[in-house]
Enzyme design. Structure first.
Site, PDB file in Angstrom:
ATOM      1  N   HIS A   9       6.601  22.315  11.404  1.00 14.21           N
ATOM      2  CA  HIS A   9       7.070  23.031  13.123  1.00 14.21           C
ATOM      3  C   HIS A   9       6.133  24.074  12.627  1.00 14.21           C
ATOM      4  O   HIS A   9       6.174  25.135  11.722  1.00 14.21           O
ATOM      5  CB  HIS A   9       9.019  23.025  12.582  1.00 14.21           C
ATOM      6  N   HIS A 169      -5.139  37.210 -10.334  1.00 15.47           N
ATOM      7  CA  HIS A 169      -4.143  37.314  -9.447  1.00 15.47           C
ATOM      8  C   HIS A 169      -4.598  35.662  -8.798  1.00 15.47           C
ATOM      9  O   HIS A 169      -4.751  35.189  -9.725  1.00 15.47           O
ATOM     10  CB  HIS A 169      -5.324  38.101  -8.082  1.00 15.47           C
TER      11      HIS A 169
END
Length: 326
Positions: A9, A169
């Site tokens: 959506h 990271h």
């Protein structure tokens, strides 16, 4: 290769596609399909069919959708009925799940196999702070996190050594971890080892099933020489600077190849490409590493093409020389 369609959506599919590309690199045969507020079921069905038609292999397609029972899922499910022997659908998409799907395509050629494999990663990607709110892992899962011979006689095996000013990271915790399969991620840095806050953040950023450590360089040299306690252990080493890597290697850490991920810009440095910045000491340090027989693998993520380190260093040297003359 298994094709992947991300369906959602609104713009969620486009956003997570972009996030996945930032971490894992651009991907072939991956499409985002969105249902806008002004559109209906027939609109997204047409988009789904058009997306599948662009894939080289339309027999193996994995659909990653946002919500079970929503319009995107329902339209995917309608198309799925004619291909349920080879296609697969997974709902509840999150970024760890998408990254795992990308990594799985490297070794799996079945959409159904990938769908079954990525479920656990999607669940493990959901974590809570404070940690006491996190459900306790099952004993069996904890036992399976380490190889059966962990702690047996033997030395560390080095699956990757990387220079990255950002250290642990997203690209490291997902992409490189998935492709090298370490049991330990070791940040080797005197500066970070004496910074309690950074050390704690690095330990918390470790992916599920992998232990993260922060050690001073001299301690890493001692660990590299230990042949009694690290049998079955696969280490991914992270260095903040080339100077740290050189000190470790000259001290006896047996690294033959350094992956060069990122080197941050600061005053006095030149930046010959988007992610690497050098001063004269950096260039000289890479010269010493090369003289020691170390080769360089210049890539942010495994899917990237390797860059020529000699050409990058030469460009950096030319820019520094221009600065001196100015």
């Amino acid at each position: 290769m298994v094709g992947i369609i991300i369906a959602s959506h609104g713009e969620f599919a486009n956003g997570i596609l972009q996030s996945g590309s930032m971490i894992f690199g651009e991907q072939k045969d991956v499409k985002a399909v969105t249902l806008k507020p002004s559109e209906g079921p027939d609109d997204i069905k047409g988009k789904l069919e058009a997306a599948v038609a662009t894939f080289e292999n339309q027999d193996e397609v994995l659909f990653l959708v946002d919500l079970w029972g929503g319009t995107p899922f329902n339209q995917v499910n309608n198309l799925f009925e004619a291909h349920k022997d080879t296609w697969a659908i997974v709902s509840g998409l999150n970024l760890p799940m998408l990254i795992e799907a990308y990594a799985s395509r490297m070794s799996m050629d079945s959409a159904r196999d990938i769908a079954a494999h990525i479920l656990e990663t999607g669940v493990e990607g959901i974590k809570i702070r404070p940690e006491e709110l996190q459900p306790k892992p099952k004993a069996a899962a904890k036992a399976n996190a380490q190889p059966s011979n962990a702690g047996a006689p033997g030395k560390l095996e080095y699956v990757l050594a990387r220079i990255d000013s950002r250290l642990l990271h997203g690209q490291v915790a997902t992409t490189w971890t998935k492709t090298t399969n370490p049991t330990r991620i070791i940040v080797v840095s005197d500066n970070v080892a004496h910074d309690e806050l950074r050390t704690n953040m690095i330990k918390q950023a470790a992916p599920s099933g992998v232990k993260a450590h922060v050690v001073p360089i001299n301690q890493m040299i001692k660990l590299a020489k230990d042949d009694k306690h690290f049998g079955g252990q696969r280490a991914l080493l992270l260095f903040e600077t080339p100077q740290d890597a050189l000190k470790a290697i000259e001290g006896g850490v047996p690294i033959k190849t350094l992956n060069i991920g990122s080197m941050s810009h600061s005053v006095g440095k030149v930046q010959p490409n988007k992610v690497l910045a050098f001063d004269q000491d950096d260039i000289d340090t890479f010269g010493k590493l090369k003289a020691d027989g170390v080769t360089f693998d210049v890539r942010k993520v495994p899917a990237d093409s390797k860059e020529n380190m000699d050409a990058i260093l030469q460009k950096a040297q030319n820019e520094l020389n221009k600065q001196k003359k100015a």
